[in-house]
Design an enzyme around this catalytic site. Structure first.
Site, short mmCIF file in Angstrom:
data_model
loop_
_atom_site.label_atom_id
_atom_site.label_comp_id
_atom_site.label_asym_id
_atom_site.label_seq_id
_atom_site.Cartn_x
_atom_site.Cartn_y
_atom_site.Cartn_z
N LYS A 201 12.60 11.04 73.39
CA LYS A 201 12.29 10.72 72.00
C LYS A 201 10.79 10.86 71.80
O LYS A 201 10.00 10.19 72.47
CB LYS A 201 12.74 9.30 71.69
CG LYS A 201 12.43 8.88 70.28
CD LYS A 201 13.12 7.60 69.92
CE LYS A 201 12.73 7.17 68.52
NZ LYS A 201 13.37 5.90 68.16
N GLU A 240 12.09 12.01 82.28
CA GLU A 240 12.78 10.95 81.53
C GLU A 240 14.30 11.04 81.75
O GLU A 240 14.97 10.05 82.00
CB GLU A 240 12.48 11.06 80.02
CG GLU A 240 11.07 10.63 79.61
CD GLU A 240 10.90 9.10 79.59
OE1 GLU A 240 11.84 8.37 79.92
OE2 GLU A 240 9.79 8.65 79.23
N LYS A 255 15.37 14.04 70.57
CA LYS A 255 15.08 13.64 69.20
C LYS A 255 13.61 13.76 68.90
O LYS A 255 12.82 13.31 69.73
CB LYS A 255 15.53 12.18 69.04
CG LYS A 255 15.23 11.54 67.73
CD LYS A 255 15.68 10.13 67.79
CE LYS A 255 15.26 9.45 66.51
NZ LYS A 255 15.41 8.02 66.61
N SER A 281 15.73 12.23 60.01
CA SER A 281 15.59 12.08 58.57
C SER A 281 14.66 13.10 57.92
O SER A 281 14.97 13.64 56.86
CB SER A 281 15.10 10.66 58.27
OG SER A 281 13.89 10.40 58.96
C1 PBG Z 1 14.13 3.38 65.84
C2 PBG Z 1 14.67 4.69 65.40
C3 PBG Z 1 13.99 5.67 64.66
C4 PBG Z 1 14.93 6.64 64.37
C5 PBG Z 1 16.15 6.27 64.93
N1 PBG Z 1 15.97 5.05 65.59
C6 PBG Z 1 12.61 5.71 64.14
C7 PBG Z 1 11.45 5.41 64.99
O1 PBG Z 1 11.51 5.47 66.23
O2 PBG Z 1 10.43 5.09 64.41
C8 PBG Z 1 14.64 7.86 63.54
C9 PBG Z 1 15.82 8.55 62.97
C10 PBG Z 1 15.53 9.45 61.84
O3 PBG Z 1 14.35 9.73 61.49
O4 PBG Z 1 16.50 9.93 61.24
N2 PBG Z 1 13.99 3.09 67.15
#
Ligand code: PBG
Length: 329
Positions: A201, A240, A255, A281
């Site tokens: 991530k 990771e 992600k 998103s």
């Molecule tokens: C939180 C989380 C995030 C997303 C999913 N879980 C945001 C972040 O880490 O700040 C983002 C998902 C998206 O942008 O659609 N741990």
């Protein structure tokens, strides 16, 4: 590459000439089985609240959820991901609401799991929907403390499992959390609850609309670079993933999605574990606004999702899941 032939004996356009021929040689398939649908939930009754930065995506109150679940089951979407928008009055520095057995996510899990086992439910494990500072863990001297956070994440995971969550998805990027959560789940009798690690991530600029949706954007004053990955790195992603496989992950997530197709492929080429992709998103909103403003046509959605299959993803978390399931049939 050998034996590619040469023009004019070889003409690659011959196989592309007709629709039936293109179907015969198509290399990748996208089906409804590949889709995970994220749903935002909120407190209150009878509300379907638009999210400004994510046109077409809403926050739903729990009384509206059953219909959505029925719809998802009818369309054969395999899994939903639940994300809570927690009222600010329930947030604190430690994210205590995460451990409240009557919090939104727990109530949603109970409600949905009471009636069916036909659809999977996944929940994030992280504290950002619950903290007044918007970070995924708890702060000590302005630094997210790894090992103190782990203690809470373990409890959050067990609570979610108790409430019926099928797939626990730690998205917090603390070190050692997969092993710690796996051990705790096993000890408490949840050895068949699956673990989807957000292993790779990135500290990304594409999460903005999500943070709006869960209400953490204005609270977060800094960034998450001291726990989420640096987007200039890809070899680190392999470390990771290797660690999380060793600790017991059942699947791993990369992600965001589209800006990181190379990373999906890299992980897939190096490990045989199922890899999921998250079309986040910001990616959703870019494409959606492109369509609304008639800059793109709707088929751009299908094309974007197919890119994940080409890269090697087994499944894709996407806010287009609902719409795509209609198209794919
Ligand atoms: C939180 C989380 C995030 C997303 C999913 N879980 C945001 C972040 O880490 O700040 C983002 C998902 C998206 O942008 O659609 N741990």
């Amino acid at each position: 590459m050998k034996n590619v032939g040469s023009y004019p004996n070889t003409r690659l356009r011959r196989n592309r000439k007709t629709e039936w021929s293109r179907r015969l040689v198509s290399e990748n398939k996208l089906s409804t089985n590949d889709l995970i649908w994220p749903i935002f939930i909120r407190e209150g009754k009878n509300i379907k609240e638009p999210i400004k930065t994510m046109p077409g995506v809403y926050r739903y109150t729990l009384d509206k959820i059953e219909k959505l679940v029925e719809k998802a089951i009818r369309k054969k979407i395999p899994m939903l991901a639940l994300f809570p928008n927690t009222p600010i009055s329930k947030k604190d520095t430690k994210g205590s609401e995460a451990l409240n057995k009557n919090n939104l996510v727990c109530r949603a899990l109970k409600l949905i799991k009471k009636n069916n086992d036909e659809i999977g439910l996944m929940c994030d494990v992280a504290l950002d929907p619950y903290t007044t500072h918007g970070h995924d863990g708890i702060l000590k001297n302005n630094f997210v403390d790894n090992d103190e956070t782990l203690k809470i994440l373990i409890k959050q995971s067990i609570l979610q499992a108790k409430m019926g969550c099928d797939v626990i998805a730690p998205s917090d990027m603390m070190d050692g959390r997969i092993g710690a959560i796996r051990n705790a789940l096993d000890k408490k009798g949840f050895k068949n609850v699956q673990l989807l690690s957000y292993a790779v991530k990135y500290a990304s600029n594409f999460y903005g609309p999500f943070r709006d949706a869960v209400g953490s954007k204005k609270l977060l004053k800094s960034n998450k670079k001291d726990y989420q990955m640096d987007f200039s790195n890809s070899k680190e992603a392999l470390r990771e993933v290797a660690l999380d496989i060793g600790e017991g992950a059942d699947f791993v997530m990369v992600k965001p999605g589209m800006p990181y197709l190379d990373v999906i492929k890299l992980v897939k080429d190096n490990f045989k574990i199922p890899v999921f992709a998250y079309q986040v998103s910001g990616e959703y909103s870019l494409i959606k606004n492109g369509i609304i403003n008639k800059i793109l046509n709707e088929d751009a959605i299908y094309e974007s999702l197919m890119s994940f299959k080409r890269a090697g993803a087994s499944a894709i978390v996407t806010y287009f899941a609902d719409q795509m399931a209609d198209k794919l049939g």
